[in-house]
Every structure is written in C-alpha cells, then in structure tokens.
Design a protein around this motif. Sequence first.
Motif, mmCIF file in Angstrom:
data_model
loop_
_atom_site.group_PDB
_atom_site.id
_atom_site.type_symbol
_atom_site.label_atom_id
_atom_site.label_comp_id
_atom_site.label_asym_id
_atom_site.label_seq_id
_atom_site.Cartn_x
_atom_site.Cartn_y
_atom_site.Cartn_z
ATOM 1 N N ALA A 139 -9.977 -1.780 3.871
ATOM 2 C CA ALA A 139 -8.767 -0.964 3.711
ATOM 3 C C ALA A 139 -8.625 -0.093 4.956
ATOM 4 O O ALA A 139 -9.259 0.957 5.090
ATOM 5 N N ARG B 276 -0.053 -5.745 4.190
ATOM 6 C CA ARG B 276 -1.154 -5.975 3.242
ATOM 7 C C ARG B 276 -2.488 -6.056 3.964
ATOM 8 O O ARG B 276 -3.522 -5.672 3.432
ATOM 9 N N GLY C 129 0.807 -1.213 0.000
ATOM 10 C CA GLY C 129 0.000 0.000 0.000
ATOM 11 C C GLY C 129 0.838 1.259 0.000
ATOM 12 O O GLY C 129 0.316 2.374 -0.085
ATOM 13 N N PRO D 280 -7.155 4.338 2.493
ATOM 14 C CA PRO D 280 -8.175 3.835 1.568
ATOM 15 C C PRO D 280 -8.248 4.637 0.272
ATOM 16 O O PRO D 280 -8.723 4.137 -0.735
ATOM 17 N N GLU E 114 -3.265 -4.351 6.673
ATOM 18 C CA GLU E 114 -3.666 -2.964 6.953
ATOM 19 C C GLU E 114 -4.270 -2.313 5.711
ATOM 20 O O GLU E 114 -5.154 -1.470 5.792
ATOM 21 N N LYS E 115 -3.757 -2.741 4.541
ATOM 22 C CA LYS E 115 -4.227 -2.151 3.291
ATOM 23 C C LYS E 115 -5.468 -2.866 2.758
ATOM 24 O O LYS E 115 -6.131 -2.402 1.841
ATOM 25 N N GLY E 116 -5.756 -4.051 3.330
ATOM 26 C CA GLY E 116 -6.897 -4.821 2.827
ATOM 27 C C GLY E 116 -6.590 -5.571 1.549
ATOM 28 O O GLY E 116 -7.489 -5.914 0.787
ATOM 29 N N HIS E 117 -5.307 -5.831 1.308
ATOM 30 C CA HIS E 117 -4.938 -6.656 0.147
ATOM 31 C C HIS E 117 -5.094 -8.134 0.504
ATOM 32 O O HIS E 117 -5.010 -8.523 1.662
ATOM 33 N N ASN F 42 -5.680 5.578 -1.478
ATOM 34 C CA ASN F 42 -4.502 5.286 -2.294
ATOM 35 C C ASN F 42 -3.579 6.482 -2.507
ATOM 36 O O ASN F 42 -2.913 6.590 -3.524
ATOM 37 N N ASP G 62 -14.637 -1.111 6.571
ATOM 38 C CA ASP G 62 -13.997 -1.243 5.262
ATOM 39 C C ASP G 62 -12.697 -2.017 5.442
ATOM 40 O O ASP G 62 -11.958 -1.765 6.390
#
Lengths: 985, 92
Positions: free
Chosen positions: A974, A840, A799, A978, A842-845, A980, A972
Amino acid sequence: MTAYRLSSGGLLDRSKVLSFTFDGRPLRGFAGDTLASALLANDQLLVGRSFKYHRPRGIVSAGPSEPNALMTLGSGARSDPNTKATVAELYAGLTAKSQNRWPSLGFDVGAVNGLLSPFLGAGFYYKTFMWPRQLWEMLYEPVIRRAAGLGRAVLERDPESYEKSWAFCDLLIVGGGPAGLMAALTAGRAGLRVILADEDFRLGGSLLGETETIDGSPAPAFAERVVAELLSLDNVTLLPRTTVFGWYDDNVFGAVERVQKHVAEPSATLPTERVWRIAAKRALLATGAEERPLVFGGNDCPGVMMASAIGTYAQRYGVSAGKSVAIFTSGSSGYRTARGLVARGVTVSTIVDSRPEATEAAPDGVRVIRSGAIVDTKGRKRLSGIVIERSGFEELIACDALGMSGGWSPVIHLACQRGARPVWSEDLKAFSAPDVGGGLRVVGSANGVYTLSGCLRDGAEKATTIAVELGFNAAEASLPVIENEAEPSFAALWYVPGAKSKAFVDFQNDVHARDLGLALREGFGHVEHAKRYTTSGMATDQGKLSNVNAVGILAGMRGVSPAEVGTTTFRPFYTPVSFGALAGTSRDGHATPTRKSPLHEWARKNGATFVDSGLWFRSAWFPRAGEKTWRESVDREVLNVRANVGLCDVATLGKIEVFGADAAEFLNRLYCNPMLKLPVGKARYGLMLREDGFVFDDGTVSRLAEDQFFVTTTTAMAGAVMSHMDYCAQVLWPDLKVRFCSVSDQWAQMAIAGPKARDVLQQLIDEDISEAVFPFLAARSMVLRGGINARLFRISFSGELAFELAVPAGYGEAVAEQIMEAGRAHGICAYGVEALNVLRLEKGHLTHAEFDGRVTPDDAGLGRMVSAQKPDFIGKHLSARYGLTAADRMQLVGLKPVDRDKDMRAGAHLLKEGMKPSTLNDQGWVSSAGYSPVLGHHIALAFLKSGRERYGEKIVVWDKLRDHEMIAEVCDPAFVDPENKKLKA
Amino acid sequence: MASLITCPHCGVRPKEEFAVRGDASLIRPASSASDAAWHDYVYVRVNPRGRTLEHWHHVAGCRRFLVVERDTVTHEVYSVVDGAAAAREVRR
C-alpha cells in the motif's frame, strides 16, 4: 495426335460458346463443359508438371479423383489454387493457370530432377538433408518446398463471402447417380424429407456417360426426367455442386455447396460457398465406384487416362481424347468403353487385355491382344505409342490416347470416417464399406452392385426400407427396363510386370512401384508407414486413384492378401474444403462478439481512447489537447482523482443478482470469507477460491434485502464465475433455495472517486449520503433526482473516497453526463482503465495480474479473510494443506526503485544481490508495475519469497526479456494512504 | 464426441452450445474428509474407455448442468439428464 471435339453429341449447349484462358492462351468451350473437357477439346492435354520429377502430366480422370490437372483458377485475391480441372465448371471469362512449372508448362527447368531420379527415391529428403540440423529450417526445407509443390495460396484478403447453415432431413442421399436418383424418387414419392447432394453441377452421375437405354430412351434423358420429378416435390431438396465431405457423430454430415464458384462475377447477395451441416435420420451413400488405373511402365505419359474418363469425355462432353485410342484392361469394362467410343465415332485401334482367358467380344475393327501387357509408352508431352509385350515379344503400337481399366473400387470414404475400417472383399476384389448400422447404408455401385438395373433396384429397395422404418407408406417402385446391359467382371492386376520405365502408383506424389519396394525393404511395409515414407496417397487427392493399387502392391510383395495389409485411415475431408467456407461468416468483427459498455457513447464523446479487453472495448484514457503521450493523460487523470474527483466506467464488471431464502448460505459457501451475516445495506469485499485452495476471483457482495444480493466479479472472470455458481447451485448443493442471473448488461455502473466525490454525487440525490448516514461499505437502492432507480455502493478500488453508482443500462449515458455536469465546478475528469490501474497499484489493490491461479489468499496478504469458523466453503480443505501454508511462499510486496529514475515492468524476476539468475535462485516476480504520479517514480507489486518479512531489503529486479536490471527496495504494497484515511473520509 | 445432445430442457442441440466440465461421477467430500479423499476429488481422473458420465453445461441454452452418459469409443450417447436431478438421486 490430337484430342478434338466431336461434331455432335454430349450434354452441351453448343449455342453458348464460353471464352476462357489457360496460361494466358485464349480458348473456347461450351456451356456444360468442365475446364478439363474444354481443355481436351482444345487439345490441351498437358496440364501440369509432376510434384517431384516435374514430368509432364495430363488429364487422367473426369472427376474428383483427378491427381494431375490441378490449376489455379481466377486471379489476384480471387485465385483458387489446386482446383481440379475435371470438376471445375467452365464459365465465360475463367482464367486458369498451370502449377509447379518454371518458366513454362512446355519447358520446365525442374524437369532436370527426372534425370536425377535414381537418387530421388522414397525417403531421399529424409536421408540426405539430415545434417547439419540447423540447415533444415533455414535452407533445405524452403528450397525443397519451392521445387516441389502444388499451387500457392494468395496472401491478399479473400473478397468472397461464405456462410454456414444447418439442414435437417429424413433421408440424405450422397450422390445423384442411378442409385441415388432412384432412392430419392422412391423416398420423395413416399413423402420423406429428402436431401440429395451431388458434387457435380449436373445430376445423373454415371447415367450422364452411359450408353445403355432406359425405358427406351438414352440414360441421360432418364436422369433428366427423374430430376424434373424431384424438383416438383416440395419435400425434396436437390443440392448439386455440393460435396458431402464428412460423416460425423449422430448422423450429422458436413457438406460444402459451391454456390457461385462457377461464375465470373459473383453476386454480392449470395455466398460463394456454403457449408452445410446436415442432421439426417437416415442416409444413403450412393457415391458410385472409381475405376482403377493400371501400374505399368510409362503410365504417366500425357494421353494415358482412365478408360471410363475417355468414355465420359466422349459421351457427356462430346470430346475425343485422341485420334486413335487404345484400351488397356483387366476386365470387361474396357470392352464396354471401347464399344461406347466406337458408337460415338471415336477410333479405337486396340484393346490390350491382361487376362489370358477373356471371352468378351471387341467391337468390329478393333484388334484385341489377350494376355498382353504394356511395358512402356512412347512420347514425352503427348503419347505417341505403347510398347506391348506378349509371350516375350514386344510390339510398338501407335496411338495418341490410352484408356486404363483396372477394375472398380467402391467409393466408401464417408462410411469409414467414424472409425470402422473398410473390409476386403474377395468377390469384388476391392475394399468394401463396413456395416456401420442403419443410419448410413451404402447403395448401388458404392455397394459393389455394378449393373445399372442392380443400382436402380438397390436404390429403390433401400429407400423403401428406410421409408418403412420411419413410418412412411412407400409404394412398390416400378423399375425401368434396361437394354444392352453389361455385367462387368475383372481380374485384379496391381502391377504390370516387365516395366521398361517408371510405373507410377500415385501420380500426384510421383510415387512409383519401386518406391513401395524400397519402403518395404527399409522396414516401412505397414500401410500407414509406407504412406508416410513414400507419400503415396497424400495431398489433395488422398490417393483416390492410387491407394488400392498401393495396397495391392504391398500385399503382393509381402505375399499376403490385401485384407491383411488393410488401408490407411479415412478421415474427413473427402475433398479439400476452403478455409473460407469453414470459417463461414466468422471473420473480422463477426468472429467474436464485440461488447460495448452502456457508457461507451459517453466515453466516446469525452474523447476516450479505447482498448480491447477480452470482448470488451474499455476506455483506456481520455487525452486532452496538448497531451503528447498516453502517460501525460494518465498522470493527469490519476492526480485529479487524488486531488479532486473523477468518473470511470466500470460497467464491464460481471454483475450477478442472487435471490432466495438460502442466498446468504449459498454465498457463504462460495466465498472463503463470511457472507452469512452480512447486514442488509452493506457491501463486502469477497474472495472466491478454487477447490484446490488458490484464489479464483474477487469482487464485492452487497446485500440489498434479506434474500437478495448483488455480486460483482472481475471483468475477465464474469463468465467463469457464473458457470462456477451454476455448478455449485445445481450439482453440489441442489437443495439450496437460491436462484441467480447475470445482470452484467442490465446495469451501467460507474465509479465516482476522489475527495470531492460526495459533493458531486449529492447533487444528484435527495437522500443524505454523508459519512454518518452512508459510510464506507454502505450499499443500497436509491432514487436519483428525476426518478431513476439506482444502486449506490460506497466501495473504492482507487483508495479514494469513492462510490459506485449503478443505473439501468439505458440511462447510463445520461446519468454519466449529469455527473460530469455536476462535477464541473469540482474539477471532475473522466478517467480510464489505465488510470484506474495506477490508482489501484498505488493503493496495493489486486487484479488478475496478481491472482494468476498460483496465489493463495495469504500470498496476497489476505490470509485473515479466510474463515476458520465456517464449516465448509469452496477450497476450504485444500487451502489448509501443507505447501499452501508454507512460510517461504511468495508473498505480495511493493517495490520501489532505489534509483528513482529507473522503471520496472511486469514479468521481471527477483534475485538476491550478486546471485546468478537461475530457477534455483529465483526469489519471485513482478506482477504489476507502473509510474506513480503521486510518488513521482515507478512502483511495482511483486511476489517475493517470505516477502512480508523483508520490507526494507534491496532486491535485484532482473528483466532478461528487455535486458534490464535494477535494484529495488521491498516495501508495503500500500504505497498511498496505508491507514485508509482517504478511503473512509 | 457426439454432434448432437438431447437436452432434457431444450431438445436436440448441437454440441457447440455446451461446455464439457468432466467426470460427473465425482462426489464432493465433506470438508473434514481426508487429504487423500480431497486429492482424489480435485486431481485424480480416470480416462475411461467406454461408458462414462460427464457434466455438460448448456452454456448457450438453459445453463443447466447435464449428466451425459456416453461412450468414449463409439461416441454413442446413452442418456442425458439434468445434473441437479442426478445429484439429488445420488444423495438419496
């Protein structure tokens, strides 16, 4: 009442005395002895206690069919349980221990079972220990297992080494007796590539115990001459000490060679055992025939042996089984054995012949009782006499050894291992081998040919036939002249009536004739049922001696022919094979390959802690001085990447290079999102589906040229994706002009992530990689300062502003070090897969924790990626089906603990507050969880029913495995950035 | 199952080098085909007694998908051909 060593004779080297021990007692034998013959020579006839009743048991046979003389050889980690003393080659220093007795072989407490035997019939355990059921595993089974039993496997590590090997030949001959040797000689002279395998350490088979003369010399001398000639032929391979244990498809045979089981101190440069897989154009089964025991009262008393075994011990090993031997026979073989014994100076007192009208002549001084039957034996640990019944009168005859000869059964196991059933032959009164085609022919006495001259002729003729079939010129074999040849005949005798004590069918499993009767009465008369019910024919010997008699007895009781009863199923292995031999070299680190990233050394130098990830070693985290837990290291790495910059080894990702005019079209059909118009110099996140509409794998696709793509897969699915692509390109769309190959090992790929990533990387590259020139998702080849060809991708799993840099594998370590050097001023750190996972998360990947095979793109929040325009792609049709598009599917969400101190773990289930945990009430599950150092609390990714509509809702995270329950807020997925902003900085 | 497979590209090789994918007689429907056709293609398999066509992937060899025609009862292998060649043949 003693067995003893004859003063001369036998195939022994009497100048080589071998010391060994049995149950701690020091004994001596000669080179050429088996353990059994040496024990007999020392009058150690009692060798074991029986399985169930703990009855004293003695040596019965002189070969691999032995049911009783099972011992543990060697000691400590090198001990081998259940070794048959009858095939164990004696060596100096051998230590043998008897089994299944306590406290000693002579006095065994378990023998009390013998007194209880009226209650211990077949099926006793099944019937008695039925309830309470819980007690079976806890109490009954362990106790029964301890009382009944064979040898024990040691738990220590096996220090032996093993190997496996392939061999190829025109002709494999299984068995080195008269037929096998003659066949080998004929085929060898004709020039065929021949492999001759025999389980014995000395080739010759029955020739080694024969009394006939061949071409004027003793049979063993003939065998020796043939073996000498075979050894001189380069196209012939002799494999003594090798048991062919299985016949498999395409005429492939499995064999185990005991390379150095017969030495006290094995050489470190040789394997102990070697498993052969032999691909043979043709094979001959020259495995001989097995003499059948007779089922009469007291037939398990030590001293009762196979007549042929008594003969073999006398002829081959120079040992007499007793001072006064009696023979009980149903055919001519008993007389032949008696003649041989008398010739060797062994006293034979009596021949009891079951047949009323026998005509054979006994040797001088031997009394013959025709139409006689033995109904009981005297003696407990050693035979002292036999009770004979004739015409209603009983007579006690003193003897200390008794040979039983109940006729012969061809040894046909291998021919029946691929589904064909043995055929009952009324002529042979035995089961004979089925016709299994030209690949495997049966020869010699295994083929029901019982004369020596017949065996030699059969071997020569079949070898000639095979030579001709394979295009060789085979000369007419000159067959040797046999003198004093006997033509054996016998009457089938399954059970000797009038038994005054237990008449055993299966010695090893303590099954006696009445057990079979019980099985039949209780409805287990089918041969396969009777086997399981009584255990007849089970365990290490698989009923090699007992099966035919068991079938005969069942047939008699049912009033049918043995043909109708049939046999149980023959399966590999013919005799037990050690797990070590089957494993070969595939153990420890050799069991599977170890894959190390090209950056492994760099990671090691930077102090990485490694974790197994499939076959890979991946750097998990990089602890620094003062960090007490892994979490401290991981938190630091995460925070440093978010604040400064970090370097992570991502070389384990699958990497596939795709070429061709149709490469774009091919990828367009493979991925659910569009790939056709991906511009050169750009990367794109791609999602592959399975044909059933669920997510298969994700990765990136970068277009390096119009007709060249670079595709990455997840580490775990690299192999599966490659196979999938093979299938699609070859089978589904063979006309597409596309070629691809795996380059996973060719590129060292590393991620440089964090707000200062560009500043660090720019120091290595002359070209401008600023946001304007090399924006998010840029991807192309470039040359590093110093001239290394590299590929740079502006992609990010963390992220952050991030690059992935790939260099040829050999340069990986040097480039990584250079980046670390360039990044030092920027506070660069090495980070591992644990930190990568937190980043990832934390980023929601997503990873395969989320893509678990039940997840659609829409479930994962990636529904908009699925192209509606493309005419076709893998998974297109079924991804649109009812059920995969339902609104109440589990959808990806984030979870935050309401009480910030609480943690969550993957695998927990989600419930509405106040609802009972049940499948019906299940609202979803946690797929990934971890501590976010950025947020200062735990976070999780989860799949929740209609989850995207439920942000803000409180949900119970129910973790029964850890007995943990907490409330989390749905959010959410992300958690960080969120919008980006960092990603596109 | 056969012990040895004669790969048209690599010669006689042991079965351990191959991965069996399954029925080779399936033909992938057009994406516009019916749900039933797709259901059959993805989920429904016959379990034949006797002759069968299977895709064997020579993973430890040439990495070609082969069509192996073999007998599930006798284990006899009747033919082994390259999968792409077979697929083109079907299309013709």
